[in-house]
Design an enzyme around this catalytic site. Structure first.
Site, PDB file in Angstrom:
ATOM      1  N   ASP A  93      41.576  40.628  35.003  1.00  0.00           N
ATOM      2  CA  ASP A  93      41.530  41.075  36.402  1.00  0.00           C
ATOM      3  C   ASP A  93      42.745  41.952  36.685  1.00  0.00           C
ATOM      4  O   ASP A  93      43.558  42.216  35.793  1.00  0.00           O
ATOM      5  CB  ASP A  93      41.499  39.870  37.356  1.00  0.00           C
ATOM      6  CG  ASP A  93      40.644  40.133  38.596  1.00  0.00           C
ATOM      7  OD1 ASP A  93      40.748  41.238  39.176  1.00  0.00           O
ATOM      8  OD2 ASP A  93      39.862  39.246  38.985  1.00  0.00           O
TER       9      ASP A  93
ATOM     10  N   PHE B  87      37.978  46.852  35.158  1.00  0.00           N
ATOM     11  CA  PHE B  87      36.712  46.780  34.423  1.00  0.00           C
ATOM     12  C   PHE B  87      35.877  48.051  34.504  1.00  0.00           C
ATOM     13  O   PHE B  87      34.860  48.175  33.836  1.00  0.00           O
ATOM     14  CB  PHE B  87      35.885  45.553  34.816  1.00  0.00           C
ATOM     15  CG  PHE B  87      35.655  45.325  36.298  1.00  0.00           C
ATOM     16  CD1 PHE B  87      35.173  46.321  37.129  1.00  0.00           C
ATOM     17  CD2 PHE B  87      35.896  44.065  36.841  1.00  0.00           C
ATOM     18  CE1 PHE B  87      34.940  46.092  38.466  1.00  0.00           C
ATOM     19  CE2 PHE B  87      35.658  43.819  38.188  1.00  0.00           C
ATOM     20  CZ  PHE B  87      35.179  44.837  39.007  1.00  0.00           C
TER      21      PHE B  87
ATOM     22  N   HIS C  36      27.082  42.025  42.283  1.00  0.00           N
ATOM     23  CA  HIS C  36      26.545  42.195  43.642  1.00  0.00           C
ATOM     24  C   HIS C  36      27.469  43.015  44.542  1.00  0.00           C
ATOM     25  O   HIS C  36      27.058  43.449  45.619  1.00  0.00           O
ATOM     26  CB  HIS C  36      26.204  40.833  44.271  1.00  0.00           C
ATOM     27  CG  HIS C  36      27.378  40.066  44.797  1.00  0.00           C
ATOM     28  ND1 HIS C  36      27.240  39.079  45.751  1.00  0.00           N
ATOM     29  CD2 HIS C  36      28.710  40.113  44.515  1.00  0.00           C
ATOM     30  CE1 HIS C  36      28.422  38.571  46.036  1.00  0.00           C
ATOM     31  NE2 HIS C  36      29.324  39.182  45.298  1.00  0.00           N
TER      32      HIS C  36
END
Length: 360
Positions: free
Chosen positions: A226, A253, A270
């Site tokens: 992250d 990412f 999402h």
């Protein structure tokens, strides 16, 4: 004369039928009006829930029943106003008021406390934060413009705003962790992973899911991937039994992901439109070791008219982000665009499913 009488009688019956039909239609429209007005007032319940979360009233109800005056004294609030908020929450079973005017926290409301496992307090604050609330109030903008309402309200995309606003970023990441904690163990129990190798949690936040996966799969090592400011709040070192089995990897990412035998992407796809998702999943495909798999952990929108949390979450995505909740067909197309193939969908006890993909 007899014929005229019959005709008159017939017209009278027809008139009565028309009046009866009109009366029934009138009643249906009245019921519809009452129903829709009641539904439109529904936004006040999450507003009351947020107010209660903000002042921490549930923590004080953890000690037992209390009157609004007693609760106001310890929370620094206005007693009558607090009573009105609690009275509405009682209609949905969060609290209950007894005949003496004392309120009790119900079983359903226990997670509003901040001092219990799986506390939902910060999740409630995140879901009702202005970054979610205000765009939802301008959902019609999405219908007319075909774009998220967030950018026009805050002057920049969702995640750019977070990068510049430490308060909002903290609300989001802490709230997401609280929202995820009750889901992690049951989801980890459903995920089928290799016995050995490396599992990479892409955009894994504070590491709650990765920790559960590593506990259940002692032969695996894990990488929490992250942004640096997110990794700063990780909790992997809280479990000493996992020592030496995990590492942190800082990165984006959209640029690349670390190599691995399995990838976890929980509530990631999402957030983004199809092109962005294809980029993220494409990086996973290229870094995936032979025989590996990609596990997307997201809601799968079911067919039919039944209620499902994914349908509400989908409008939140539409209002504040560029992403959406997806159907099984949507996921199959998304994987195909990234060089992957949908292999199966495994339901979990939560609203999320394990949507598994392998190399095409």
């Amino acid at each position: 004369m007899r014929q005229e009488k019959n005709e008159a009688g017939g017209n009278g019956a027809a008139g009565a039928d028309e009046a009866s039909a009109g009366s029934a239609q009138d009643a249906r429209l009245r019921r519809s009006s009452v129903f829709l007005v009641d539904e439109a007032l529904g936004f006040l319940f999450p507003a009351a829930l947020r107010a209660a979360a903000d002042v921490g009233v549930a923590d004080h109800l953890g000690n037992g029943p209390a009157t609004p005056a007693e609760l106001a004294a310890v929370t620094g609030t206005h007693a009558q106003s607090l009573h009105r908020v609690l009275r509405l929450l009682a209609t949905r079973g969060v609290v209950a008021e007894d005949e003496d005017g004392r309120f009790t926290l119900t079983d359903a409301g226990q997670a509003l406390r901040s001092d219990v496992p799986y506390s939902a307090r910060t999740a409630v604050q995140m879901l009702t934060d202005r970054t979610m609330w205000r765009p939802a109030g301008e959902l019609s903008r999405c219908l007319t413009d075909g774009t998220t309402a967030f950018d026009a309200i805050f002057g920049m995309p969702f995640f750019e705003h977070f990068a510049q606003d430490e308060r909002t970023a903290a609300v989001f990441h802490v709230g997401m962790a609280a929202m995820s904690d009750p889901e992690n163990a049951p989801i980890a129990a459903v995920c089928e992973l290799p016995g050995t190798g490396t599992v990479v949690d892409v955009g894994g936040g504070h590491g709650g899911l990765l920790a559960e996966v590593l506990r259940r799969n002692p032969g695996l090592e894990g990488v929490l991937y992250d942004r640096a400011h997110v990794l700063a709040g990780h909790r992997l070192d809280a479990d000493k039994e996992l020592a030496g089995r995990w590492s942190l990897a800082e990165g984006d990412f959209f640029t690349a992901v670390p190599p691995g035998d399995a990838y976890l992407l929980k509530r990631i796809t999402h957030d983004w439109d199809d092109d962005a998702c294809a980029t993220i999943l494409g990086h996973c495909r290229r870094a995936l070791r032979p025989g590996g798999r990609v596990l997307v952990l997201d809601a799968v929108v079911p067919r039919g008219n039944g209620p499902h949390q994914s349908k509400a979450l989908d409008l939140m995505m539409m209002a504040s982000l560029t992403g959406r909740e997806r159907t099984e067909t949507d996921f199959a197309q998304l994987f195909s665009a990234a060089g992957l193939r949908l292999s199966r969908i495994l339901p979990t006890p939560t609203v999320l499913s394990v949507v598994e993909a392998v190399a095409a």
